[in-house]
Write a protein that holds these residues in place. Sequence first.
Motif, PDB file in Angstrom:
ATOM      1  N   LEU A  38       0.950  -1.309  -0.093  1.00  0.00           N
ATOM      2  CA  LEU A  38       0.057  -0.066  -0.051  1.00  0.00           C
ATOM      3  C   LEU A  38       0.883   1.323   0.203  1.00  0.00           C
ATOM      4  O   LEU A  38       1.411   1.566   1.000  1.00  0.00           O
ATOM      5  N   ILE A  39       1.022   1.858  -1.178  1.00  0.00           N
ATOM      6  CA  ILE A  39       2.220   2.814  -1.312  1.00  0.00           C
ATOM      7  C   ILE A  39       1.368   3.916  -2.075  1.00  0.00           C
ATOM      8  O   ILE A  39       0.647   3.966  -2.824  1.00  0.00           O
ATOM      9  N   GLY A  40       1.978   5.148  -1.758  1.00  0.00           N
ATOM     10  CA  GLY A  40       1.452   6.600  -2.448  1.00  0.00           C
ATOM     11  C   GLY A  40       2.638   7.417  -2.414  1.00  0.00           C
ATOM     12  O   GLY A  40       3.480   7.251  -1.812  1.00  0.00           O
ATOM     13  N   PRO A  41       2.245   8.670  -3.028  1.00  0.00           N
ATOM     14  CA  PRO A  41       3.432   9.660  -3.179  1.00  0.00           C
ATOM     15  C   PRO A  41       3.508  10.342  -1.892  1.00  0.00           C
ATOM     16  O   PRO A  41       2.476  10.503  -1.359  1.00  0.00           O
ATOM     17  N   GLY A  42       4.658  10.873  -1.495  1.00  0.00           N
ATOM     18  CA  GLY A  42       4.851  11.568  -0.213  1.00  0.00           C
ATOM     19  C   GLY A  42       4.502  10.990   0.964  1.00  0.00           C
ATOM     20  O   GLY A  42       3.821  11.483   2.024  1.00  0.00           O
ATOM     21  N   LEU A  43       4.946   9.519   1.173  1.00  0.00           N
ATOM     22  CA  LEU A  43       4.707   8.967   2.483  1.00  0.00           C
ATOM     23  C   LEU A  43       5.527   9.657   3.481  1.00  0.00           C
ATOM     24  O   LEU A  43       6.664   9.824   3.565  1.00  0.00           O
ATOM     25  N   ARG A  44       4.685   9.921   4.606  1.00  0.00           N
ATOM     26  CA  ARG A  44       5.327  10.050   5.968  1.00  0.00           C
ATOM     27  C   ARG A  44       5.814   8.947   6.784  1.00  0.00           C
ATOM     28  O   ARG A  44       6.959   9.132   7.229  1.00  0.00           O
ATOM     29  N   VAL A  45       5.040   8.014   6.660  1.00  0.00           N
ATOM     30  CA  VAL A  45       5.556   6.832   7.498  1.00  0.00           C
ATOM     31  C   VAL A  45       5.248   5.437   6.549  1.00  0.00           C
ATOM     32  O   VAL A  45       4.018   5.377   6.101  1.00  0.00           O
ATOM     33  N   LEU A  46       5.965   4.578   6.367  1.00  0.00           N
ATOM     34  CA  LEU A  46       5.911   3.165   5.557  1.00  0.00           C
ATOM     35  C   LEU A  46       5.966   2.181   6.777  1.00  0.00           C
ATOM     36  O   LEU A  46       7.166   1.986   7.310  1.00  0.00           O
ATOM     37  N   ASP A 116      17.401 -16.569   6.371  1.00  0.00           N
ATOM     38  CA  ASP A 116      17.593 -16.127   4.773  1.00  0.00           C
ATOM     39  C   ASP A 116      16.286 -15.400   4.280  1.00  0.00           C
ATOM     40  O   ASP A 116      16.625 -14.516   3.378  1.00  0.00           O
ATOM     41  N   GLU A 117      15.185 -15.869   4.673  1.00  0.00           N
ATOM     42  CA  GLU A 117      14.103 -15.214   4.197  1.00  0.00           C
ATOM     43  C   GLU A 117      14.048 -13.806   4.570  1.00  0.00           C
ATOM     44  O   GLU A 117      13.938 -12.912   3.825  1.00  0.00           O
ATOM     45  N   LEU A 118      14.410 -13.581   5.957  1.00  0.00           N
ATOM     46  CA  LEU A 118      14.142 -12.175   6.598  1.00  0.00           C
ATOM     47  C   LEU A 118      15.384 -11.431   6.082  1.00  0.00           C
ATOM     48  O   LEU A 118      15.270 -10.244   5.858  1.00  0.00           O
ATOM     49  N   THR A 119      16.665 -11.925   6.015  1.00  0.00           N
ATOM     50  CA  THR A 119      17.828 -11.241   5.185  1.00  0.00           C
ATOM     51  C   THR A 119      17.371 -10.797   3.856  1.00  0.00           C
ATOM     52  O   THR A 119      17.530  -9.594   3.477  1.00  0.00           O
ATOM     53  N   ALA A 120      16.703 -11.430   2.911  1.00  0.00           N
ATOM     54  CA  ALA A 120      16.496 -11.326   1.779  1.00  0.00           C
ATOM     55  C   ALA A 120      15.402 -10.233   1.567  1.00  0.00           C
ATOM     56  O   ALA A 120      15.326  -9.197   0.964  1.00  0.00           O
ATOM     57  N   GLY A 121      14.333 -10.402   2.307  1.00  0.00           N
ATOM     58  CA  GLY A 121      13.156  -9.553   2.603  1.00  0.00           C
ATOM     59  C   GLY A 121      13.653  -8.095   3.060  1.00  0.00           C
ATOM     60  O   GLY A 121      13.375  -7.140   2.797  1.00  0.00           O
ATOM     61  N   GLY A 122      14.781  -8.037   3.753  1.00  0.00           N
ATOM     62  CA  GLY A 122      15.365  -6.734   4.299  1.00  0.00           C
ATOM     63  C   GLY A 122      16.038  -6.045   2.962  1.00  0.00           C
ATOM     64  O   GLY A 122      15.787  -4.828   2.862  1.00  0.00           O
ATOM     65  N   GLN A 123      16.666  -6.823   2.158  1.00  0.00           N
ATOM     66  CA  GLN A 123      17.369  -6.203   1.050  1.00  0.00           C
ATOM     67  C   GLN A 123      16.127  -5.772   0.006  1.00  0.00           C
ATOM     68  O   GLN A 123      16.486  -4.602  -0.568  1.00  0.00           O
ATOM     69  N   ILE A 124      15.133  -6.338   0.015  1.00  0.00           N
ATOM     70  CA  ILE A 124      13.941  -5.776  -0.795  1.00  0.00           C
ATOM     71  C   ILE A 124      13.292  -4.585  -0.298  1.00  0.00           C
ATOM     72  O   ILE A 124      12.922  -3.741  -1.223  1.00  0.00           O
ATOM     73  N   LEU A 125      13.144  -4.660   0.999  1.00  0.00           N
ATOM     74  CA  LEU A 125      12.525  -3.395   1.679  1.00  0.00           C
ATOM     75  C   LEU A 125      13.273  -2.376   1.679  1.00  0.00           C
ATOM     76  O   LEU A 125      12.963  -1.291   1.320  1.00  0.00           O
ATOM     77  N   ALA A 126      14.544  -2.538   1.812  1.00  0.00           N
ATOM     78  CA  ALA A 126      15.583  -1.395   1.480  1.00  0.00           C
ATOM     79  C   ALA A 126      15.662  -0.717   0.121  1.00  0.00           C
ATOM     80  O   ALA A 126      15.590   0.585   0.064  1.00  0.00           O
ATOM     81  N   ALA A 127      15.328  -1.682  -0.812  1.00  0.00           N
ATOM     82  CA  ALA A 127      15.352  -1.217  -2.284  1.00  0.00           C
ATOM     83  C   ALA A 127      13.961  -0.306  -2.301  1.00  0.00           C
ATOM     84  O   ALA A 127      13.882   0.817  -3.034  1.00  0.00           O
ATOM     85  N   LEU A 128      12.832  -0.862  -1.728  1.00  0.00           N
ATOM     86  CA  LEU A 128      11.572  -0.368  -1.904  1.00  0.00           C
ATOM     87  C   LEU A 128      11.485   1.212  -1.103  1.00  0.00           C
ATOM     88  O   LEU A 128      11.108   2.360  -1.644  1.00  0.00           O
ATOM     89  N   VAL A 129      12.232   1.183   0.078  1.00  0.00           N
ATOM     90  CA  VAL A 129      12.460   2.377   0.944  1.00  0.00           C
ATOM     91  C   VAL A 129      13.224   3.528   0.002  1.00  0.00           C
ATOM     92  O   VAL A 129      12.944   4.792   0.044  1.00  0.00           O
ATOM     93  N   ARG A 130      14.394   2.931  -0.475  1.00  0.00           N
ATOM     94  CA  ARG A 130      15.119   3.924  -1.318  1.00  0.00           C
ATOM     95  C   ARG A 130      14.436   4.637  -2.403  1.00  0.00           C
ATOM     96  O   ARG A 130      14.595   5.706  -2.863  1.00  0.00           O
ATOM     97  N   ARG A 131      13.598   3.729  -3.098  1.00  0.00           N
ATOM     98  CA  ARG A 131      12.912   4.432  -4.057  1.00  0.00           C
ATOM     99  C   ARG A 131      11.755   5.253  -3.755  1.00  0.00           C
ATOM    100  O   ARG A 131      11.406   6.369  -4.238  1.00  0.00           O
ATOM    101  N   GLU A 132      10.984   4.847  -2.504  1.00  0.00           N
ATOM    102  CA  GLU A 132       9.790   5.635  -2.154  1.00  0.00           C
ATOM    103  C   GLU A 132      10.117   6.907  -1.306  1.00  0.00           C
ATOM    104  O   GLU A 132       9.529   7.900  -1.231  1.00  0.00           O
ATOM    105  N   GLN A 133      11.241   6.761  -0.427  1.00  0.00           N
ATOM    106  CA  GLN A 133      11.668   7.863   0.300  1.00  0.00           C
ATOM    107  C   GLN A 133      10.790   8.464   1.183  1.00  0.00           C
ATOM    108  O   GLN A 133      10.347   9.463   1.288  1.00  0.00           O
ATOM    109  N   PRO A 134       9.978   7.449   2.221  1.00  0.00           N
ATOM    110  CA  PRO A 134       9.126   8.016   3.135  1.00  0.00           C
ATOM    111  C   PRO A 134      10.091   8.724   4.181  1.00  0.00           C
ATOM    112  O   PRO A 134      11.157   8.640   4.255  1.00  0.00           O
TER     113      PRO A 134
END
Length: 199
Positions: A38-46, A116-134
Amino acid sequence: MKKPSAASPPLKPSAASPLKKPSAAEIAAAANRTIPDLIGPGLRVLFSGINPSLYSAATGHHFARPGNRFWPTLHGAGFTDRLLHPSEQHLLPALGLGITNVVARATARADELSPDELTAGGQILAALVRREQPHFLAVLGVTAYRAAFARPKARIGPQPDQVGGVPVWVLPNPSGLNAHFQLPDLIREFTTLRESLPD
Protein backbone atom coordinates in the motif's frame (compact mmCIF):
# COMPACT_ATOMS: atom_id res chain seq x y z
CA MET A 1 1.74 16.48 12.83
CA LYS A 2 -0.54 17.19 15.75
CA LYS A 3 -3.62 15.42 14.40
CA PRO A 4 -4.18 13.83 11.00
CA SER A 5 -7.16 16.10 10.36
CA ALA A 6 -4.92 19.17 10.74
CA ALA A 7 -2.62 18.17 7.87
CA SER A 8 -4.88 15.85 5.87
CA PRO A 9 -8.49 15.81 4.74
CA PRO A 10 -10.72 14.23 7.39
CA LEU A 11 -11.75 10.66 6.79
CA LYS A 12 -15.29 10.24 5.62
CA PRO A 13 -17.65 8.07 7.63
CA SER A 14 -17.20 4.44 6.82
CA ALA A 15 -19.31 3.13 3.99
CA ALA A 16 -17.61 -0.25 4.17
CA SER A 17 -19.39 -3.16 5.73
CA PRO A 18 -17.35 -5.80 7.50
CA LEU A 19 -16.10 -8.36 5.04
CA LYS A 20 -17.33 -11.91 5.08
CA LYS A 21 -15.14 -13.94 7.36
CA PRO A 22 -13.05 -16.37 5.32
CA SER A 23 -13.61 -20.06 5.95
CA ALA A 24 -10.97 -22.28 7.52
CA ALA A 25 -10.34 -23.78 4.08
CA GLU A 26 -9.91 -20.33 2.53
CA ILE A 27 -7.46 -19.34 5.27
CA ALA A 28 -5.45 -22.54 4.85
CA ALA A 29 -5.37 -22.05 1.08
CA ALA A 30 -3.81 -18.59 1.56
CA ALA A 31 -0.44 -20.00 2.63
CA ASN A 32 2.42 -18.39 0.68
CA ARG A 33 0.15 -15.81 -0.98
CA THR A 34 1.17 -12.17 -1.05
CA ILE A 35 -0.67 -8.87 -0.55
CA PRO A 36 0.19 -5.82 -2.69
CA ASP A 37 2.06 -3.04 -0.92
CA LEU A 38 0.00 0.00 0.00
CA ILE A 39 2.06 2.86 -1.37
CA GLY A 40 1.41 6.47 -2.37
CA PRO A 41 3.41 9.61 -3.11
CA GLY A 42 4.89 11.65 -0.28
CA LEU A 43 4.66 9.02 2.44
CA ARG A 44 5.26 10.24 5.96
CA VAL A 45 5.53 6.72 7.39
CA LEU A 46 5.88 3.38 5.64
CA PHE A 47 4.82 0.72 8.13
CA SER A 48 6.39 -2.68 7.53
CA GLY A 49 4.89 -5.75 9.10
CA ILE A 50 6.94 -8.93 9.37
CA ASN A 51 4.84 -10.87 6.85
CA PRO A 52 1.11 -11.31 6.16
CA SER A 53 -0.97 -13.68 8.24
CA LEU A 54 -2.99 -16.33 6.44
CA TYR A 55 -6.13 -14.42 7.41
CA SER A 56 -4.79 -11.23 5.83
CA ALA A 57 -3.76 -13.09 2.68
CA ALA A 58 -7.23 -14.67 2.45
CA THR A 59 -8.92 -11.26 2.66
CA GLY A 60 -6.33 -9.24 0.75
CA HIS A 61 -6.10 -6.68 3.56
CA HIS A 62 -3.12 -5.89 5.75
CA PHE A 63 -3.39 -6.61 9.50
CA ALA A 64 -6.86 -8.13 8.99
CA ARG A 65 -6.57 -11.03 11.41
CA PRO A 66 -9.02 -10.69 14.32
CA GLY A 67 -7.05 -9.75 17.39
CA ASN A 68 -4.40 -7.81 15.48
CA ARG A 69 -4.18 -4.38 17.10
CA PHE A 70 -2.65 -2.38 14.25
CA TRP A 71 -5.81 -0.47 13.33
CA PRO A 72 -6.87 0.39 16.90
CA THR A 73 -3.29 1.44 17.65
CA LEU A 74 -3.11 3.63 14.55
CA HIS A 75 -6.28 5.41 15.65
CA GLY A 76 -5.32 5.60 19.31
CA ALA A 77 -1.97 7.16 18.42
CA GLY A 78 -3.66 9.87 16.33
CA PHE A 79 -2.59 8.71 12.87
CA THR A 80 -6.26 8.40 11.85
CA ASP A 81 -9.22 10.40 13.13
CA ARG A 82 -11.39 7.31 13.47
CA LEU A 83 -10.90 3.57 13.73
CA LEU A 84 -10.53 2.10 10.25
CA HIS A 85 -11.61 -1.38 9.22
CA PRO A 86 -8.87 -3.31 7.36
CA SER A 87 -11.01 -3.09 4.22
CA GLU A 88 -10.50 0.70 4.36
CA GLN A 89 -6.72 0.44 4.06
CA HIS A 90 -6.94 2.31 0.74
CA LEU A 91 -7.56 5.52 2.74
CA LEU A 92 -4.08 5.50 4.29
CA PRO A 93 -1.95 6.88 1.42
CA ALA A 94 -3.99 10.11 1.45
CA LEU A 95 -2.85 10.48 5.07
CA GLY A 96 0.78 9.91 4.08
CA LEU A 97 0.82 6.35 5.42
CA GLY A 98 1.77 3.14 3.64
CA ILE A 99 2.05 -0.56 4.45
CA THR A 100 4.45 -3.25 3.29
CA ASN A 101 6.11 -6.34 4.80
CA VAL A 102 9.66 -7.52 5.37
CA VAL A 103 8.72 -10.86 3.79
CA ALA A 104 5.89 -10.96 1.26
CA ARG A 105 4.65 -14.54 1.67
CA ALA A 106 1.89 -15.35 4.13
CA THR A 107 2.37 -17.86 6.93
CA ALA A 108 0.39 -18.93 9.96
CA ARG A 109 3.10 -17.53 12.26
CA ALA A 110 6.03 -15.21 11.70
CA ASP A 111 8.41 -17.73 13.29
CA GLU A 112 7.89 -19.95 10.23
CA LEU A 113 10.16 -17.59 8.27
CA SER A 114 13.78 -18.63 7.82
CA PRO A 115 16.73 -16.34 8.61
CA ASP A 116 17.59 -16.32 4.90
CA GLU A 117 14.05 -15.16 4.03
CA LEU A 118 14.27 -12.31 6.52
CA THR A 119 17.68 -11.23 5.21
CA ALA A 120 16.46 -11.32 1.60
CA GLY A 121 13.30 -9.49 2.64
CA GLY A 122 15.37 -6.79 4.29
CA GLN A 123 17.22 -6.20 1.03
CA ILE A 124 13.95 -5.93 -0.91
CA LEU A 125 12.52 -3.58 1.71
CA ALA A 126 15.63 -1.40 1.56
CA ALA A 127 15.23 -1.10 -2.21
CA LEU A 128 11.55 -0.16 -1.82
CA VAL A 129 12.39 2.48 0.79
CA ARG A 130 15.20 3.88 -1.37
CA ARG A 131 12.72 4.31 -4.22
CA GLU A 132 9.78 5.71 -2.21
CA GLN A 133 11.74 7.81 0.33
CA PRO A 134 9.17 8.04 3.16
CA HIS A 135 10.04 10.30 6.10
CA PHE A 136 10.29 7.17 8.27
CA LEU A 137 10.34 3.43 7.83
CA ALA A 138 8.55 1.88 10.82
CA VAL A 139 9.30 -1.83 11.24
CA LEU A 140 6.71 -3.57 13.39
CA GLY A 141 8.70 -6.14 15.30
CA VAL A 142 12.15 -5.77 16.82
CA THR A 143 13.09 -9.45 16.37
CA ALA A 144 12.36 -9.29 12.64
CA TYR A 145 14.29 -6.03 12.32
CA ARG A 146 17.31 -7.53 14.06
CA ALA A 147 17.27 -10.54 11.74
CA ALA A 148 16.50 -8.72 8.48
CA PHE A 149 19.11 -6.00 8.93
CA ALA A 150 21.77 -7.77 11.03
CA ARG A 151 21.18 -5.47 14.00
CA PRO A 152 21.22 -7.96 16.92
CA LYS A 153 21.20 -5.25 19.60
CA ALA A 154 18.37 -3.12 18.16
CA ARG A 155 15.67 -1.98 20.57
CA ILE A 156 12.22 -0.45 20.22
CA GLY A 157 12.36 3.18 19.12
CA PRO A 158 14.39 5.28 16.67
CA GLN A 159 17.44 3.54 15.24
CA PRO A 160 20.94 4.93 14.77
CA ASP A 161 21.15 3.39 11.29
CA GLN A 162 19.14 4.18 8.19
CA VAL A 163 17.60 1.79 5.66
CA GLY A 164 17.64 2.87 2.04
CA GLY A 165 18.72 6.34 3.14
CA VAL A 166 15.66 6.72 5.37
CA PRO A 167 15.46 6.96 9.19
CA VAL A 168 14.07 3.84 10.87
CA TRP A 169 11.78 3.50 13.85
CA VAL A 170 11.20 0.05 15.31
CA LEU A 171 7.77 -0.43 16.87
CA PRO A 172 6.29 -3.40 18.71
CA ASN A 173 4.55 -6.04 16.66
CA PRO A 174 0.78 -5.33 17.00
CA SER A 175 -0.14 -9.00 16.58
CA GLY A 176 -2.40 -10.35 19.29
CA LEU A 177 0.26 -13.02 19.80
CA ASN A 178 2.63 -10.37 21.19
CA ALA A 179 1.72 -10.48 24.87
CA HIS A 180 4.63 -8.24 25.89
CA PHE A 181 2.81 -5.15 24.64
CA GLN A 182 -0.81 -4.41 25.45
CA LEU A 183 -2.87 -1.87 23.52
CA PRO A 184 -1.95 1.13 25.74
CA ASP A 185 1.75 0.25 25.34
CA LEU A 186 1.39 0.02 21.56
CA ILE A 187 -0.44 3.35 21.41
CA ARG A 188 2.29 5.01 23.47
CA GLU A 189 5.05 3.77 21.16
CA PHE A 190 3.17 4.69 17.96
CA THR A 191 2.34 8.12 19.41
CA THR A 192 6.02 8.82 20.04
CA LEU A 193 6.70 8.19 16.36
CA ARG A 194 3.78 10.36 15.23
CA GLU A 195 4.90 13.24 17.43
CA SER A 196 8.38 13.09 15.90
CA LEU A 197 7.11 13.62 12.35
CA PRO A 198 7.80 16.98 10.71
CA ASP A 199 4.81 19.32 10.45
